[in-house]
Enzyme design. Sequence first.
Site, short mmCIF file in Angstrom:
data_model
loop_
_atom_site.label_atom_id
_atom_site.label_comp_id
_atom_site.label_asym_id
_atom_site.label_seq_id
_atom_site.Cartn_x
_atom_site.Cartn_y
_atom_site.Cartn_z
N SER A 129 77.59 96.40 24.90
CA SER A 129 76.75 97.24 25.74
C SER A 129 76.92 96.83 27.19
O SER A 129 77.36 95.71 27.48
CB SER A 129 75.29 97.07 25.35
N ASP A 130 76.56 97.71 28.09
CA ASP A 130 76.40 97.28 29.47
C ASP A 130 75.11 96.48 29.52
O ASP A 130 74.27 96.57 28.62
CB ASP A 130 76.37 98.49 30.42
#
Lengths: 779, 317
Positions: A258-259
């Site tokens: 994920s960011d």
Amino acid sequence: MKHSHETLISQMTTDEKVAFLSGKALWKTTPFAHLGIPSATMTDGTYGVRYSSEQIDDDANWTISDFLNVVHQSADDQGEQKKGSEALFGQTLPATCFPNGSALACSWDTELVYQMGQALAHECQALGVDILLGPGINLRRTPLSGRGYEYYSEDPVVSGELAAALINGMQDEGVGASLKHFACNNSEFRRTEMDSIVDARTLHELYLAGFKRAIDKSNPWTVMSSYNRLNGEQTSQSHTLLTQILREQWGYNGLVMSDWYGIKDRPASLLAGNDLSMPEVQRDKRDLLAAINEGRVPMSVVDESCARLLTLLDRLQLDQKTTKPTTDFSAHHALAQQIAEESIVLLKNDEQTLPLDAKRFQRVAIIGPGAHEPVIQGSGCATTVPYVLDRPLDEIIDVAGDAFDIHFAKGVGADDQADDEALAQAVHIAQHSDVAVVFVNTAIGEDGENGDRQNLSILAAHEQLIHKVSQVAPRTVVVLSNSDAVEMPWLDQCHALLETFFAGQGVGKAVAKLLFGHANPSGKLTVTVPNCLEETPAFLHYPGEALRHHYSEGIYVGYRYYDKRKMTPRFPFGFGLSYTQFEYQALSLSHTTLAADDALTVSVTVTNSGDRAGKEVVQVYLTHPDGELAHAPVNLKAFSKVALAAGETQTVELTLSAEDFRSYHPTLEQWITEAGTYEICVGAHSRELPLRASVQALGTAHRLPLNVDSSLVQLINDERAFAQIVALVADKSGLAPEVIRERLINIAPELFCGFYIALTEFLGVDVSRQALADALHYD
Amino acid sequence: MQPFNSVKRQAEYLEPMSSTCELIVFDSEHLNVFAAEVTYCQPHWHKAPEFSYILRGGFTFTVNQQEITLQQGDFVYIGPDIIHAIEQSTPQSALVTWQFDATLFDRNHAPVTGYQTITPTHANYDALRQLADTHLAALLQTSAGFASLANTYQLLAGIEQASHSQAKLASTTEGKDDQVIKESIGFINRHYQEQITIAQLADQAHLSYYHFSRLFKKVSGYSPFEYLSMVRVNMAKPLLKDVQLPITEIAQAVGFNEHRHMTAAFKKYCGATPSEYRKSYYSDFQWRYSDKVLESTDNRPILLSDALTMLRQSIPS
């Protein structure tokens, strides 16, 4: 799953698996000593390695404020401006600040970009970083986008090719890349809330195409999901995007992370295929554990993600990285200079003002704060403390040598505000010069993460500087530093214009060499430069409303839009001048007819017809036949940068794969090649394609959607269905099939209704809707 | 030569030096000891006698109108108020220097005057080397006090003996000549920011242009123009480290009326252009880190413990 991984995973408790699939503090993966699983370290930087000793080495003390410090780092905080220990113990350790994506891409040079990837990897290893969180290749859909400076292009082919080169450079040296931000995060406005509404064809042909190309050619070890929603789904939780498209359709076998803080529902994200959650979030771990215990997330999904993370750790060969090697920062600086030199775009050069020749321009006025303190990068998580900085003025003095008389005036006051005294000084030296070189830029810190630009202007005081200086200087050269395209109402006031974008720590030397002809400009635009913001493709629906952002221009992104509307932008995509000239001749194709799986080789000879060595970016565009799908007039498909000595001729060969002829059919939900005549257009930029040749594509064996309400014309186009309907009608009417066929073909253009109505109402055939529908089926 | 802890970077560093002779600050040990890689040190003089040992490479010392070549392993003693300049003859040459405070001396115990080189063939060489070793080693033990002071006097005694045992090098100085050039150097040090001509300096010295130039070179080791350029280069260096200042302003500020002259002078006395110098400073983090102990010279400090190791390992050539 590898056997050893299977064994390892079987030894892990559920708690451990959950912890494993979450980060450790801000920048690491979770290690398990008793299982012999090491921790990998990752850090930001799409064009330079950011290493925060406090955050990475001392991970117990991480806080949200640390993270915000990263995001809000401004290009102003470059460290070198500060002295002594502040520079050393500033937010991140110094590293080579290479040209930012928007500049780098203008080199169109995959070999150079590969070398930059290697250099980044070496710096990562010297700092103990295993994965660098880049490159980012979201399409530059609007020049307002705050992170446009990090991204490569408005075109997916340029984006994908260059990203693949960077990734290969990094991963060949043992450092993992993270291709980001997947997908459709094309502006920063409320970036974690917005829903990008993108039609399927546009999504596949434009916004995903660069990722697909990069993955096919470089297999990045990680892909990073983006912050936004896409067609209603959080991308980090989109099974369609992360599993169906990325893994099942494309065959991607790496890890998705994920960011930072980009996950809203951890169980959903794991089910969707977002393996690793970054950074460490206790709540996410509790949620995932509960979901597993309650059976909402099957253990098989958990184990598969664990296996992918173990594969990543294997690829990083962490056991072999017990010592940090040293790295050659001087060599990297030289590389940063070279890339900057090959990325800067000469946009205008009236009366051959450049290169500056001492016989014509002995007295040179250097004006503008950027000459002394260049704007070399944007602001955000990629902002790098440069290891060393080339100041344009210093380098100009070095490069110019004894033949020139150089004077400098800043021209503006503190903080880039207009200042009468400073302006008067600049005007004074311009008046007594043979040529004035004015350094201008966009506002620092306005471009950047979590915020877009408000307009496409350079700083007001800088614009005034061009205006006043050009009135008194015999010649005016502008050197522009900007995140993405700007409006140029001042263009007529200058004789020459060098566009640097954000060209990194070597920009000073590069500009100096180009100005004085020690190097020949060879950069070309990877975005269209508009006349004004209002004419840009995304203008009408940017930035969206009620949290939805419709990509209403569809496939007409960038030059495709200007071309389709026959608009003349300020500078077209692919454009860039040189101090020499190139001629294109003898276009030839390997095929006249292409089967569905055939690749096409395009060959063309390019001659440097000028009197100095130079490099040319040969560009190949494709036009599609008229068919069911609408198309942009031209689409870039291949390019090659060639170095030619004065007078030299080279034959350049470029290959278009079978995939390059495909279009994504949104109803069929598959890639098809439409049969017909395709034109191959070759030239120096998107609006100068002097050489054209045709190739006949047989097309893929796809079947366009057809039902009883389709027109007769559509039916006739589907030969097998048509034959079956003809047979049915022949059977019902007693006429010969040939007669039916001929009559239907003749009458088809007149009959606007669907063919069920046409056959029953106009031609009196007694057939049921269902019988007709059944007759359409084959295979 | 200038010790690193004696000259602090200050806001007023652009101010011309008020005195021609160097201000040296001593601590409780009554002496300054420092080791460094030295590129060069422009002509200067000071009250404190100075004693140096060549740790690595070689140097040319201009002392008392004579050029002396020194190699690794050699010692040199320079008495009070003698004009001296230093220039390395091979790259990365390094030395360690003792400067003795006037408080160590009194009416009956005056410092040795003149200057003296002590090379390995000298009868007292081994003894001096042992004294230097002992002194440095003791200094590293941080045992300030009478024992330490005794070591210092032992070293001075060793120097005294060495100069007695050999015919003292005759002083060729004519005091008056020396004084004239000292005044001229002082003038340059105060007015380097202005447009100074050699003719103007000769006039002030009441000498012909030719005679003045020759005498200047003889006394200091450099021609007046060379000395002026060196001072300007030295003054430009700290300014180049201040990245707020544009390079063209720095050239003007130190008296180079054209950037081309600054570039030429830097190439000659620094081996790099001003721009390269600025960048090399900022790309050397170890060096940047030691900013506090650096002043206007290029000299790269060496830890005294390392200097002691180098002294022990250095083989006289």
